[in-house]
Design a protein around this motif. Structure first.
Motif, short mmCIF file in Angstrom:
data_model
loop_
_atom_site.label_atom_id
_atom_site.label_comp_id
_atom_site.label_asym_id
_atom_site.label_seq_id
_atom_site.Cartn_x
_atom_site.Cartn_y
_atom_site.Cartn_z
N ALA A 47 0.85 -1.19 0.00
CA ALA A 47 0.00 0.00 0.00
C ALA A 47 0.88 1.24 0.00
O ALA A 47 2.11 1.16 0.17
CB ALA A 47 -0.93 0.00 1.22
N THR A 48 0.25 2.39 -0.21
CA THR A 48 0.94 3.67 -0.08
C THR A 48 0.10 4.58 0.80
O THR A 48 -1.12 4.41 0.92
CB THR A 48 1.16 4.36 -1.44
N VAL A 57 -4.12 9.82 3.02
CA VAL A 57 -4.91 8.81 2.33
C VAL A 57 -4.08 7.55 2.17
O VAL A 57 -2.93 7.61 1.71
CB VAL A 57 -5.38 9.31 0.95
N THR A 59 -3.80 3.86 0.32
CA THR A 59 -4.30 3.23 -0.90
C THR A 59 -3.69 1.85 -1.06
O THR A 59 -2.46 1.70 -0.95
CB THR A 59 -3.96 4.09 -2.14
N ASP A 60 -4.54 0.86 -1.28
CA ASP A 60 -4.05 -0.50 -1.50
C ASP A 60 -3.46 -0.62 -2.91
O ASP A 60 -3.98 -0.04 -3.87
CB ASP A 60 -5.21 -1.50 -1.34
N ARG A 61 -2.35 -1.37 -3.05
CA ARG A 61 -1.68 -1.55 -4.33
C ARG A 61 -1.85 -2.99 -4.82
O ARG A 61 -0.88 -3.70 -5.09
CB ARG A 61 -0.19 -1.19 -4.20
N ARG A 75 -10.01 0.11 -0.79
CA ARG A 75 -9.18 0.37 -1.96
C ARG A 75 -8.39 1.66 -1.73
O ARG A 75 -7.19 1.72 -1.92
CB ARG A 75 -10.06 0.49 -3.22
N SER A 76 -9.09 2.71 -1.27
CA SER A 76 -8.47 3.96 -0.90
C SER A 76 -9.31 4.56 0.21
O SER A 76 -10.55 4.50 0.17
CB SER A 76 -8.41 4.91 -2.10
N HIS A 77 -8.66 5.14 1.21
CA HIS A 77 -9.40 5.59 2.39
C HIS A 77 -8.73 6.82 3.00
O HIS A 77 -7.51 6.85 3.17
CB HIS A 77 -9.45 4.47 3.43
#
Length: 562
Positions: A47-48, A57, A59-61, A75-77
């Protein structure tokens, strides 16, 4: 500007804190990630996390096992303070503390009406004390009573909030109260291992004495059902409950009735609480439905207890991670500070060695002596630093012996005279006359005085008519020995007076280690005394060390305050 960080509260690197910055940061198992997670369940680039305007934020990669925030796959939060991020078996706590920003004052939002105010038309109609029910409960009907349930929850809330040396002790007290409250025969708390997720027994409790050495059988069937469904269950008759197969473990353990509830934390399942009532197999066949058992109200009570206990376990783990993070931070500060001072001392040693080498090559004896003086000076610095580290780092008892305080202080004055002459400081020693022998630790007191005299000489270096005065005495009123060190230096700023005894707090810049005063205070406190400071900016400073007089034979094994 906001300060944000990720704290590992569960996982291999528990206690590690990662500071977040404005640029995007990668999280994953690979060593190239800015935030590396040592977890086999985490993807190489998992993730980043990055700042977007005023928010962070995550974000899953496209990770193999997904990224979870507060138990929900994302997915993004957009993160908020207190969010929990789960990557594999690793749990990270997001913290975002703002240095600016206005928060409304409660006093500006609440109007407390005056007594007899016409706007206050309230009237008290009910009184309820804290002791809701008697401590003893004699029947299962009483155990299901609502006021009793509230009283039990109060007592368990007190137990989980009470300071304890370990999580196990807190859980044991809570389980003992629970078993007594629901009138179970036995009980057990099973926790999920934070690393593997495997369920493991933590504590047990037994209200009715059983056979010595026997192990408590816990129905794995019930435990697995609760872990999977995340719902509390009550078995009224194990032999007739259609949810369980006749081959299940509950039939083999002599369990007549059981209750099991999940320990649901804020965002994850911490484990289960299991209680049961056992009946011998032959008696069970004769009177299955005639023996009182668990009630629905008791199951609801147990569910509430499970929730409270889970939050306590979660908070304990968080606190453990916070303490570990603070220790790591303190360790880093210690290493950085000591490395800085050792580096400066070694540079002095190298400078002296260079002069010695030049003098030997040129057969210049004066240059060799000059170089040796520099080496010797820095050798004393490293010795004092190491001794201060040893003194401060361990608990020690003073090595008491009968000695003359004036002799100990005189040794310090003789030792520091050369340093005072070098800095053109007048060192004045005024010992009290007829000071009696007493019992103290001469080596410890020597170091405590030496550190303060060294600081005083450094404080007046370069001043006109620089003077350091050392006095001794015995206060006849308090019957305490005292040593005072005064200087006519620039004095100490008032806001620094509160911090000068803190470790690594130094007003001498690169010349000071920040250990000397802390060590002196520790030694004097070990003698039952204290150090006081009197200083005003521009008027110098006076440090007074005082401790009670002890009169005894140091080899007698006892010590008395005179």
């Amino acid at each position: 500007m906001k300060k944000a960080s990720l704290l590992v509260v569960q996982g291999v690197e528990q206690g590690t804190r990662f500071e977040l910055v404005d640029r995007p940061l990668a999280l994953g198992r690979d060593a190239r990630n800015e935030i590396r997670i040592l977890d086999s369940e985490v993807s190489r680039l998992h993730a980043t996390i990055q700042r977007v305007k005023d928010d962070f934020v995550v974000t899953d990669r496209n990770s193999s096992n997904g990224t979870y925030v507060n138990g929900t796959v994302i997915r993004s939060h957009v993160l908020v303070d207190g969010d929990q991020i789960r990557l594999g078996n690793t749990l990270l706590l997001f913290s975002d503390v703002s240095q600016d920003g206005w928060k409304p004052n409660a006093a500006d939002r609440v109007q407390l009406l005056r007594r007899h105010d016409p706007a206050d038309r309230s009237s008290i109609v009910t009184h309820l004390g804290q002791d809701l029910v008697p401590a003893e409960v004699r029947s299962r009907d009483e155990a299901a009573d609502s006021p009793h349930s509230l009283s039990v929850l109060y007592r368990i809330a007190e137990e989980v909030a009470r300071p304890s040396s370990s999580l196990e002790q807190s859980l044991q007290r809570t389980l003992d109260l629970t078993v007594a409250a629901v009138l179970a025969d036995r009980g057990c708390v099973l926790l999920s291992d934070p690393q593997t997720g495997e369920i493991q027994p933590q504590v047990t409790s037994q209200r009715v004495a059983g056979q010595p050495g026997t192990r408590m059988p816990v129905s794995r069937t019930i435990v697995d059902y609760v872990l999977k469904s995340k719902q509390g269950v009550r078995t009224t008759n194990a032999q007739q409950d259609s949810r369980f197969d006749p081959t299940d473990s509950i039939f083999q353990a002599g369990i007549r009735e059981a209750m099991c509830v999940p320990m649901q934390g804020r965002h994850q399942l911490m484990g289960v609480i299991y209680v049961d009532i056992t009946t011998p197999a032959d008696y069970l066949l004769m009177a299955q439905d005639k023996v009182p058992g668990f009630r629905e109200d008791q199951l609801r009570l147990l569910i509430a207890i499970g929730r409270q206990t889970a939050l306590a376990v979660e908070n304990h783990r968080y606190q453990h991670a916070f303490v570990k993070a603070e220790r790591l931070a303190a360790m880093g500060q210690t290493i950085a500070t000591l490395s800085h001072h050792i580096k400066n001392i070694l540079q002095g040693v190298r400078g002296g060695s260079y002069l010695i080498d030049m003098g030997l090559n040129d057969h210049n004896e004066d240059l060799v002596r000059k170089g040796w003086h520099v080496v010797e000076k820095n050798q004393n610095k490293i010795y004092n630093l190491v001794m201060d580290m040893l003194t401060f780092s361990k608990e020690r008892k003073p090595a008491y012996q009968q000695a003359q305080l004036n002799d100990t202080v005189h040794d310090v004055v003789e030792l520091m005279q050369a340093r005072a002459d070098e800095f053109r400081v007048e060192l004045i020693y005024q010992p009290a006359e007829n000071l009696p022998l007493s019992t103290f630790d001469p080596e410890g007191i020597h170091r405590a005085i030496l550190n303060i005299v060294t600081n005083a000489i450094d404080a007046v270096e370069g001043s006109d008519h620089a003077t350091v005065k050392i006095e001794t005495g015995l206060d006849p009123v308090s019957d305490m020995f005292w040593v005072a060190v005064s200087d006519n230096g620039p004095g100490i700023v008032e806001d620094q007076l509160q911090r000068i005894f803190n470790v690594f707090e130094s007003t001498k810049g690169a010349r000071g280690t920040g250990l000397g005063l802390a060590v002196s205070q520790k030694i004097i406190r070990e003698h039952g005394g204290e150090i006081t400071v009197d200083s005003r900016l521009g008027d110098g400073a006076r440090f007074t060390m005082a401790w009670p007089r002890l009169d005894d034979d140091p080899h007698s094994g006892s010590r008395t305050v005179a």
